[in-house]
Write a protein that holds these residues in place. Structure first.
Motif, short mmCIF file in Angstrom:
data_model
loop_
_atom_site.label_atom_id
_atom_site.label_comp_id
_atom_site.label_asym_id
_atom_site.label_seq_id
_atom_site.Cartn_x
_atom_site.Cartn_y
_atom_site.Cartn_z
N ARG A 47 0.83 -1.21 0.00
CA ARG A 47 0.00 0.00 0.00
C ARG A 47 0.87 1.26 0.00
NH1 ARG A 47 -3.38 -1.08 4.26
NH2 ARG A 47 -4.71 -2.18 2.81
N LEU A 48 1.89 1.28 0.87
CA LEU A 48 2.77 2.45 0.94
C LEU A 48 3.55 2.65 -0.36
CD1 LEU A 48 4.30 2.45 4.50
CD2 LEU A 48 3.00 4.25 3.42
N ALA A 49 4.09 1.59 -0.90
CA ALA A 49 4.89 1.70 -2.12
C ALA A 49 4.05 2.25 -3.28
CB ALA A 49 5.48 0.34 -2.49
N LYS A 50 2.84 1.76 -3.43
CA LYS A 50 1.97 2.24 -4.51
C LYS A 50 1.61 3.71 -4.33
CE LYS A 50 -0.32 -1.99 -5.99
NZ LYS A 50 -1.62 -2.65 -6.17
N ILE A 51 1.23 4.08 -3.11
CA ILE A 51 0.86 5.48 -2.87
C ILE A 51 2.04 6.40 -3.12
CG2 ILE A 51 0.23 7.14 -1.06
CD1 ILE A 51 -1.49 4.85 0.19
N LEU A 52 3.22 6.03 -2.62
CA LEU A 52 4.39 6.89 -2.78
C LEU A 52 4.88 6.95 -4.22
CD1 LEU A 52 6.23 5.98 0.52
CD2 LEU A 52 5.09 8.14 -0.04
N ALA A 53 4.80 5.85 -4.95
CA ALA A 53 5.19 5.86 -6.37
C ALA A 53 4.27 6.78 -7.16
CB ALA A 53 5.16 4.45 -6.94
N ARG A 54 2.98 6.73 -6.85
CA ARG A 54 2.02 7.58 -7.56
C ARG A 54 2.22 9.05 -7.19
NH1 ARG A 54 -2.63 5.48 -5.83
NH2 ARG A 54 -2.97 7.10 -4.30
N ARG A 55 2.40 9.34 -5.92
CA ARG A 55 2.47 10.74 -5.47
C ARG A 55 3.82 11.40 -5.79
NH1 ARG A 55 -1.01 11.63 -0.79
NH2 ARG A 55 -0.30 13.79 -0.92
N THR A 56 4.92 10.63 -5.80
CA THR A 56 6.23 11.21 -6.11
C THR A 56 6.58 11.09 -7.59
OG1 THR A 56 7.42 9.14 -5.64
CG2 THR A 56 7.13 10.70 -3.81
N GLU A 57 5.84 10.25 -8.30
CA GLU A 57 6.10 9.98 -9.73
C GLU A 57 7.51 9.43 -9.96
OE1 GLU A 57 5.17 13.64 -11.74
OE2 GLU A 57 3.01 13.36 -11.45
N LYS A 58 7.99 8.65 -8.99
CA LYS A 58 9.30 8.00 -9.09
C LYS A 58 9.18 6.56 -8.59
CE LYS A 58 11.82 11.02 -6.60
NZ LYS A 58 13.02 11.67 -6.04
#
Length: 155
Positions: free
Chosen positions: A105-116
Motif C-alpha cells: 500500500r505504501l509503495a503504490k501510494i508513494l510511487a504515484r504521489r512522487t512519480e518516481k
C-alpha cells in the motif's frame, strides 16, 4: 633513443565534465513518528530520496516489544504506470505475511504521489489493528515522506 624533456610545460589532462550525481544526498533522513490512534507505538522511518527513485525503510516499536528483535519484514518495489497513472505497478521482492500489505500500500501510494520508482522495506507490526489505525499509520508515513522528498526537490 629520444631524450626525455623535463623542462617543457605539459598541459594537464582534460578532466571529463562533471555529471550530475544520481543522488542529491548520500545521507538518509531518519525520523520517528507516533502512530496517531495507537498509544505508545512509534514508527521509525529511514528515507533516502534519490533523483531517480526513493528508498524507504520502516519499523515499529512499542513498550511490550522493547526486548524483542524485529523481523526483516517485506521489501516491495513500485513504479509509476504511464498507461494508468492511478494504478502503479508493484511487485514484492521479499514477502512476509505480517507486513506485505502495508508495504504494498505504501509503495503504490508513494510511487504515484512522487512519480518516481519507490522501494519500501517494512517490518511494521500492528498488533490487532482496526482499519482506522492502519490507515492513520499509512497517512502519517505518506505525509512525512512527501515532506522530505518534495523538500529536497525544491532545495
Amino acid at each position: 633513443m629520444m631524450p626525455l624533456m623535463m623542462d617543457s610545460p605539459q598541459e594537464p589532462p582534460q578532466q571529463p565534465s562533471p555529471e550530475p550525481s544520481p543522488s542529491p544526498t548520500l545521507h538518509p533522513k531518519q525520523l520517528a513518528i507516533p502512530l496517531p490512534l495507537t498509544p505508545h507505538t512509534t514508527l521509525h522511518l529511514q528515507i533516502t530520496s534519490l533523483n531517480t527513485s526513493n528508498l524507504i525503510f520502516l519499523t515499529s516499536t512499542d513498550p511490550s516489544s522493547s526486548g524483542s528483535l524485529s523481523a526483516l519484514g517485506s521489501f516491495v518495489y513500485a513504479m509509476p504506470n504511464r498507461l494508468q497513472p492511478s494504478d502503479p505497478l508493484c511487485t514484492a521482492l521479499c514477502s512476509q505475511n505480517g507486513s506485505i500489505e502495508f508495504a504494498n500500500r505504501l509503495a503504490k501510494i508513494l510511487a504515484r504521489r512522487t512519480e518516481k520508482p519507490t522501494y519500501v522495506g517494512s517490518s511494521v507490526v500492528f498488533g490487532n489493528p482496526t482499519v482506522e489505525e492502519e490507515m492513520a499509520g499509512v497517512r502519517a508515513v505518506v505525509d512525512e515522506v512527501l515532506k522530505i522528498v518534495h523538500g529536497e526537490q525544491k532545495g
